[in-house]
Design an enzyme around this catalytic site. Sequence first.
Site, PDB file in Angstrom:
ATOM      1  N   HIS A 182       0.860  -1.202   0.000  1.00 48.26           N
ATOM      2  CA  HIS A 182       0.000   0.000   0.000  1.00 48.26           C
ATOM      3  C   HIS A 182       0.884   1.235   0.000  1.00 48.26           C
ATOM      4  O   HIS A 182       1.483   1.576   1.025  1.00 48.26           O
ATOM      5  CB  HIS A 182      -0.897   0.010   1.251  1.00 48.26           C
ATOM      6  CG  HIS A 182      -1.864   1.145   1.299  1.00 48.26           C
ATOM      7  ND1 HIS A 182      -3.193   0.965   1.610  1.00 48.26           N
ATOM      8  CD2 HIS A 182      -1.717   2.475   1.093  1.00 48.26           C
ATOM      9  CE1 HIS A 182      -3.810   2.141   1.581  1.00 48.26           C
ATOM     10  NE2 HIS A 182      -2.923   3.070   1.279  1.00 48.26           N
TER      11      HIS A 182
ATOM     12  N   HIS B  40       1.362   5.447  -1.798  1.00 51.19           N
ATOM     13  CA  HIS B  40       0.966   6.553  -2.672  1.00 51.19           C
ATOM     14  C   HIS B  40       2.233   7.114  -3.304  1.00 51.19           C
ATOM     15  O   HIS B  40       3.082   7.657  -2.584  1.00 51.19           O
ATOM     16  CB  HIS B  40       0.256   7.653  -1.866  1.00 51.19           C
ATOM     17  CG  HIS B  40      -0.984   7.159  -1.180  1.00 51.19           C
ATOM     18  ND1 HIS B  40      -2.236   7.299  -1.730  1.00 51.19           N
ATOM     19  CD2 HIS B  40      -1.156   6.486  -0.015  1.00 51.19           C
ATOM     20  CE1 HIS B  40      -3.130   6.740  -0.916  1.00 51.19           C
ATOM     21  NE2 HIS B  40      -2.502   6.244   0.132  1.00 51.19           N
ATOM     22  N   LEU B  41       2.345   6.991  -4.611  1.00 54.78           N
ATOM     23  CA  LEU B  41       3.545   7.480  -5.298  1.00 54.78           C
ATOM     24  C   LEU B  41       3.330   8.835  -5.956  1.00 54.78           C
ATOM     25  O   LEU B  41       4.280   9.436  -6.463  1.00 54.78           O
ATOM     26  CB  LEU B  41       4.025   6.456  -6.330  1.00 54.78           C
ATOM     27  CG  LEU B  41       4.536   5.122  -5.757  1.00 54.78           C
ATOM     28  CD1 LEU B  41       4.986   4.194  -6.878  1.00 54.78           C
ATOM     29  CD2 LEU B  41       5.667   5.336  -4.759  1.00 54.78           C
TER      30      LEU B  41
ATOM     31  N   LYS C 125      -9.623  -0.321  -5.455  1.00 60.05           N
ATOM     32  CA  LYS C 125      -9.648   0.348  -4.150  1.00 60.05           C
ATOM     33  C   LYS C 125     -10.986   1.015  -3.908  1.00 60.05           C
ATOM     34  O   LYS C 125     -11.471   1.784  -4.743  1.00 60.05           O
ATOM     35  CB  LYS C 125      -8.528   1.398  -4.109  1.00 60.05           C
ATOM     36  CG  LYS C 125      -8.448   2.223  -2.832  1.00 60.05           C
ATOM     37  CD  LYS C 125      -7.844   1.460  -1.674  1.00 60.05           C
ATOM     38  CE  LYS C 125      -7.919   2.239  -0.368  1.00 60.05           C
ATOM     39  NZ  LYS C 125      -6.777   3.107  -0.156  1.00 60.05           N
TER      40      LYS C 125
ATOM     41  N   HIS D 128     -10.508   1.309   2.159  1.00 57.95           N
ATOM     42  CA  HIS D 128     -10.266   2.352   3.169  1.00 57.95           C
ATOM     43  C   HIS D 128     -11.437   2.246   4.135  1.00 57.95           C
ATOM     44  O   HIS D 128     -12.548   2.665   3.816  1.00 57.95           O
ATOM     45  CB  HIS D 128     -10.176   3.742   2.535  1.00 57.95           C
ATOM     46  CG  HIS D 128      -9.851   4.796   3.557  1.00 57.95           C
ATOM     47  ND1 HIS D 128      -8.626   5.414   3.637  1.00 57.95           N
ATOM     48  CD2 HIS D 128     -10.588   5.301   4.588  1.00 57.95           C
ATOM     49  CE1 HIS D 128      -8.622   6.263   4.669  1.00 57.95           C
ATOM     50  NE2 HIS D 128      -9.810   6.215   5.251  1.00 57.95           N
TER      51      HIS D 128
ATOM     52  N   HIS E  81      -4.459  -0.365   6.129  1.00 54.35           N
ATOM     53  CA  HIS E  81      -3.920   0.426   7.249  1.00 54.35           C
ATOM     54  C   HIS E  81      -4.788   0.375   8.499  1.00 54.35           C
ATOM     55  O   HIS E  81      -5.316   1.393   8.937  1.00 54.35           O
ATOM     56  CB  HIS E  81      -3.659   1.875   6.827  1.00 54.35           C
ATOM     57  CG  HIS E  81      -4.698   2.506   5.935  1.00 54.35           C
ATOM     58  ND1 HIS E  81      -6.040   2.547   6.243  1.00 54.35           N
ATOM     59  CD2 HIS E  81      -4.591   3.110   4.731  1.00 54.35           C
ATOM     60  CE1 HIS E  81      -6.684   3.161   5.277  1.00 54.35           C
ATOM     61  NE2 HIS E  81      -5.836   3.502   4.349  1.00 54.35           N
TER      62      HIS E  81
ATOM     63  N   ASP F 222       1.507   2.790   3.496  1.00 49.85           N
ATOM     64  CA  ASP F 222       0.656   3.973   3.306  1.00 49.85           C
ATOM     65  C   ASP F 222       1.495   5.250   3.258  1.00 49.85           C
ATOM     66  O   ASP F 222       1.030   6.317   3.661  1.00 49.85           O
ATOM     67  CB  ASP F 222      -0.434   4.081   4.375  1.00 49.85           C
ATOM     68  CG  ASP F 222      -1.568   5.002   3.940  1.00 49.85           C
ATOM     69  OD1 ASP F 222      -1.708   5.242   2.724  1.00 49.85           O
ATOM     70  OD2 ASP F 222      -2.312   5.480   4.810  1.00 49.85           O
TER      71      ASP F 222
HETATM   72  O1  DOR Z   1      -3.210   9.751   5.463  1.00 49.56           O
HETATM   73  C1  DOR Z   1      -3.621   9.419   4.365  1.00 49.56           C
HETATM   74  N1  DOR Z   1      -3.132   9.952   3.228  1.00 49.56           N
HETATM   75  N2  DOR Z   1      -4.594   8.503   4.289  1.00 49.56           N
HETATM   76  C2  DOR Z   1      -5.185   8.205   3.132  1.00 49.56           C
HETATM   77  O2  DOR Z   1      -6.099   7.422   3.150  1.00 49.56           O
HETATM   78  C3  DOR Z   1      -4.800   8.888   1.878  1.00 49.56           C
HETATM   79  C4  DOR Z   1      -3.445   9.420   1.962  1.00 49.56           C
HETATM   80  C5  DOR Z   1      -3.128  10.396   0.866  1.00 49.56           C
HETATM   81  O3  DOR Z   1      -3.352  10.080  -0.294  1.00 49.56           O
HETATM   82  O4  DOR Z   1      -2.619  11.492   1.169  1.00 49.56           O
HETATM   83 ZN    ZN Z   2      -3.354   5.056   1.564  1.00 46.73          ZN
END
Ligand code: DOR
Ligand code: ZN
Length: 340
Positions: free
Chosen positions: A13, A15-16, A98, A135, A173, A247
Amino acid sequence: MQTLTIRRPDDWHVHLRDGDMLALVAPYTARQFGRAIVMPNLAPPVTSVAAAAAYRDRILAATAGLDFTPLMTAYLTDDSNPDEIERGRRDAVWIAAKLYPAGATTNSARGVTEIGRISRVLERMQAIGMPLLVHGEVTDPQVDTFDREAVFIDRILLKLLADFPALKVVFEHITTRQAAELVASDDFPNLAATITPQHLMLNRNALFDGGLRPHAYCLPVVKREEHRLAVRAAAVSSSPKFFLGTDSAPHVAAAKQSACGCAGLFNAPFAIEAYAQVFDEEGALDRLEGFASEHGPRFYGLALNPGQLTLERGGCAVPTAIGDVIPFGAGGHFAWRLSN
Ligand code: DOR
Ligand code: ZN
C-alpha cells in the site's frame, strides 16, 4: 542479533503521486521493495485501464534502473463498470480495486457514496478472484473521528463480507483493536490487512506532543495506546493475514503545516528500518520476513521475490527534509539501517 537478512520485501500500500513528487519519492520505495501496490487517488483518479497503464509507465520511468514492479489499482466510483474492472485485471494492468468511501480522505471525492452502488462490480471481482482494497472508515460527520474505523466494521464491512464471502478483501492500514481482532478471526478466511509503521509506533498523543503535530496526522488517524498495542500484536503474530503496507503518502510541507493540513506521512525513505525497529522491540525479528516478504504475495497469489535485503543494527539518521517533504521520524533515528 546484529544483522538480519530477509527476502526482499514488498509494500502492499503506497501513494507514489505524480509529476515532480513521483520523481522525488518513487526511488525510495523502489530501493527497498521489489513491488508495491500503488494507490489510484490521483487528481483525477485512476478509474480507467488506459489511465492506469499510462500511470504505470510514468512510475517505471521514475524508477528506471531500479529493480521494481509497480502493481496498479483501479479507483472505484459509483459508475465503475464491471467489464472495465475485469478487463484491466485480465490485461494485467491492475491487480486490485480500491474502495474509498466518498469524502473519507485525500482525493476521495469521486469515491463510492453507497456500497450498494458497486454490487455488480463486487460480484464480478469475487467471481474472478480480484482483491478489493478498503479504506475502512465511515464518513458520517456524526461519528467521532477516532471511532470511524470501528463503526465502519459494524455498519459496512460485516455486511460486505457476508454478501461476498469469497471476495478477497484487504482492510487497509488498520488502526484499531476491533480491526485487528476481526481480521485475525477464522470466520473470514478471505480477509487480510495491511499495517503501517506509524500505526505501530504512534498513539494519538503524538498528534498533540507539546503542540499540534501535522506530521503525525494521517487517515485513519492514530488511535489510543490500547489500539496501537493490539495492532503491534497482530503484526508480529505471524498470522499470514497481516502484511506490510506503508501507506507512505507524501505532501509538501506547506500543505501539511496549514490551517487545514493534508493527511499522510512520508515514511518510504526508512520504511523497512522502522518496521525492523518495531519487530526488534517486540522480540520478533524472526517474524519480520513473513510480514514483510511472504504474507502479502501469498494473499495476492504472486511469487515471492527472489532477492534479499540485509539490515544491521545501529542508528540510521532521518534527515529533517527530503525536497519539500518532511519524512516520518524527521531529525530522529531508527535503530536499524540497510546494509549496502
Ligand atoms: O493519510 C492518508 N493519506 N490517508 C489516506 O487514506 C490517503 C493518503 C493520501 O493520499 O494522502
Ligand atoms: Zn493510503
